[in-house]
Design an enzyme around this catalytic site. Structure first.
Site, PDB file in Angstrom:
ATOM      1  CD  GLU A 172      -1.482  -2.473   1.582  1.00  0.00           C
ATOM      2  OE1 GLU A 172      -2.193  -3.464   1.358  1.00  0.00           O
ATOM      3  OE2 GLU A 172      -0.354  -2.551   2.131  1.00  0.00           O
ATOM      4  N   PRO A 208      12.383 -12.692  -0.603  1.00  0.00           N
ATOM      5  CG  PRO A 208      13.263 -14.047   1.061  1.00  0.00           C
ATOM      6  CD  PRO A 208      13.648 -12.995   0.076  1.00  0.00           C
TER       7      PRO A 208
END
Length: 447
Positions: A61, A278
Site C-alpha cells: 500500500e 522473500p
C-alpha cells in the site's frame, strides 16, 4: 465502544504469546507502543495548515501512494500530509520514500487510541488505501466530522462474504464512508452491497498501473548508480540472464531454486543467475538454510564477504535479499520474473511491477488478490500463469531459449501496463472534492 474495547483487550491477551514469540524468535518489531496502543502520534505544528491523513497498511500500500502523493501535493501545496502504516516494513519504506512527510504507526482500534490520534492530527480528511475499516476509528472520525475515503478500493469476494456474515455490525462502517474510489465494478458492487451509498462509490481504475510505470522510470533515471552496485554485487556480466523470484513465500523459494539448479548448466554462453526476494525479510535465513539442505549454495545479501560464491556443482550461488525496499531495482535488472505469493495462501502479489520494468513475467495459480489484473494479463499474453514447478521450469527455459518469445512477452507486458495508466488524476480529483467540501463546511460553521 467499551464492549468493543474489552473484546480487543481479550483478543490481544490471547495473542500476546504469539506476538512475543515473533518478536524474540523472528526479530519482528513491535512498532511504537505509544503510537499503536495510546495514539500518541508525532506532534504537528499548531498552524492553519490543513492536514490530510493517509493510511497504508504495509509495503504494497505504501508503494501505491507514490504518484498519488506527488500529484495531490502539486494540486494542494498548502496541505500537510501525514502517513500511517501498520507494519515495521511498511514504516521503513514510507520513511525512505517520503522523507519529508510525518509518518507514524496506525493506532490499534481502541477507542482511546483513535480518539487521541484524531485530536493530535486534526485531519481535514482521512484516506484509507485499499481497505482498512475499523469501527472505533470510523465512529470517532464521524463524531469529529472528518470525512473518510477509501482509495484504490479492493474488496475480494471472500472478504465480502465474511463481512456479510456480520452485516448488521459492519453496515454502519460501510455506510459512514464519504467516498469509495474503487479499481473495478466488481469491487464497487461489493461495497454497495455492504452498505456504502451508491452515489459515494466511484470506479476509476487502479493506482497500481501509474505507480508501476512511475517506479520503473525513477529506478531507470535516478537510481542507476544503485543498479550498478547491485549488478556488481552478483557479478552480473554482459550476456548473463537474471531470474528473479520476488515477494515469495514458502514453498516458492525452493521451487525457484530447483528450477535454477536444473537450468543453470544448460546455457553456458549466457550464465543464468537467481535472486530471491522473500516477501518477509526475516525469513531470509530460513530460506538460505532450506536451499542449502538441497545442495543449492545460497548467500544472504548482507552476509559480509560471502559473494561471489558457487554451489558444489560449480553454478553461481543464489542471492537471497534480506533488506527492504529493493524489489523494484531487482525487477529492473531481471530478464525473467516469478511473482510470488501465488503458489501459497496469500493470493498473489503485484505482477504489474516486473512487467513495467521489462521482465518476462509469470505467476502461480493463486492470484485472487489481483484476480482481474491477472486474468487480463493472461488474456493478452502480457504474463503467463504457471500451475506447478515443472511449468515454471518450462517457462524460464523458453524465455532463455526462444528470443522471439522473450521479446514478445516483455513488450506485451510493458504495453499492458502503460496503456492503462491515468487513474491517479481521477483519484486526486475525488479527494480534492472531498477536501474542498470539508473546508467549505468548516467556514460555514465558523461564520
Amino acid at each position: 465502544m467499551r464492549l468493543l474495547d474489552l473484546l480487543y483487550l481479550a483478543a490481544y491477551a490471547l495473542m500476546a504469546p504469539l506476538i512475543l514469540w515473533r518478536r524474540v524468535a523472528q526479530g519482528r518489531s513491535l512498532g511504537n507502543p505509544g503510537q499503536r496502543v495510546f495514539g500518541v502520534t508525532p506532534p504537528l505544528p499548531r498552524d492553519d495548515a490543513r492536514v490530510v491523513w493517509m493510511h497504508a497498511v504495509s509495503v504494497g500500500e505504501v508503494n501505491q501512494l507514490g504518484a498519488l502523493l506527488e500529484q495531490f501535493r502539486h494540486r494542494h501545496p498548502e496541505v500537510r500530509l501525514v502517513i500511517s502504516t501498520t507494519t515495521a516494513t511498511g514504516m521503513k519504506l514510507a520513511r525512505e520514500k517520503f522523507p519529508d512527510v510525518t509518518t507514524f504507526y496506525f493506532p490499534i482500534d481502541f477507542s482511546w487510541a483513535v480518539a487521541r490520534a484524531l485530536r493530535r492530527i486534526r485531519p481535514a480528511l482521512l484516506v484509507l488505501t485499499e481497505l482498512e475499516l475499523w469501527p472505533n476509528l470510523l465512529a470517532a472520525a464521524s463524531r469529529r466530522d472528518v470525512p473518510v475515503a477509501v482509495i484504490n478500493g479492493r474488496l475480494s469476494e471472500r472478504s465480502a462474504r465474511n463481512y456479510g456474515k456480520a452485516a448488521r455490525l459492519v453496515r454502519p462502517m460501510f455506510s459512514s464512508l464519504a467516498a469509495v474510489v474503487t479499481q473495478d465494478e466488481d469491487y464497487a458492487a461489493r461495497f454497495i452491497a455492504l452498505g456504502t451509498a451508491p452515489h459515494r462509490v466511484h470506479v476509476v481504475g487502479s493506482l497500481k498501473f501509474d505507480n508501476a510505470v512511475r517506479e520503473a522510470a525513477i529506478i531507470r533515471d535516478q537510481r542507476n548508480e544503485e543498479l550498478q552496485q547491485l549488478r556488481k554485487l552478483i557479478d552480473l556480466r554482459a550476456g548473463d540472464r537474471l531470474f528473479v523470484a520476488g515477494s515469495t513465500q514458502e514453498p516458492e523459494e525452493a521451487m525457484a531454486g530447483r528450477v535454477y539448479q536444473a537450468l543453470a548448466g544448460q546455457f553456458p554462453d549466457a550464465r543464468l543467475r537467481l535472486v530471491v526476494v522473500p516477501r518477509h525479510p526475516h525469513r531470509a535465513a530460513e530460506v538460505q538454510r532450506r536451499m542449502e539442505q538441497t545442495g543449492i549454495r545460497a548467500v544472504l545479501k548482507t552476509e559480509p564477504g560471502a559473494w561471489p560464491a558457487t554451489s558444489p556443482d560449480g553454478i553461481p550461488a543464489v542471492l537471497i535479499v534480506n533488506t527492504i525496499g529493493e524489489l523494484g531495482m531487482w525487477w529492473s535488472l531481471a530478464d525473467v520474473a516469478f511473482v510470488g505469493g501465488s503458489f501459497g495462501n496469500r493470493g498473489g502479489q503485484n505482477m504489474l511491477e516486473p512487467a513495467a520494468a521489462g521482465c518476462a513475467s509469470c505467476f502461480g495459480p493463486n492470484t485472487w488478490n489481483f484476480a482481474r489484473i491477472a486474468a487480463d494479463m493472461k488474456a493478452v499474453a502480457a504474463a503467463i500463469e504457471v500451475t506447478n514447478e515443472e511449468e515454471l521450469r518450462m517457462f524460464v527455459e523458453r524465455c532463455l531459449d526462444d528470443d522471439d518469445y522473450f521479446r514478445r512477452l516483455t513488450q506485451l507486458g510493458r504495453q499492458f501496463v502503460e496503456f492503462r495508466c491515468g487513474a491517479t488524476d481521477r483519484y486526486v480529483a475525488h479527494l480534492s472534492r472531498l477536501l474542498t467540501r470539508r473546508i467549505a463546511a468548516n467556514k460555514r460553521s465558523a461564520a
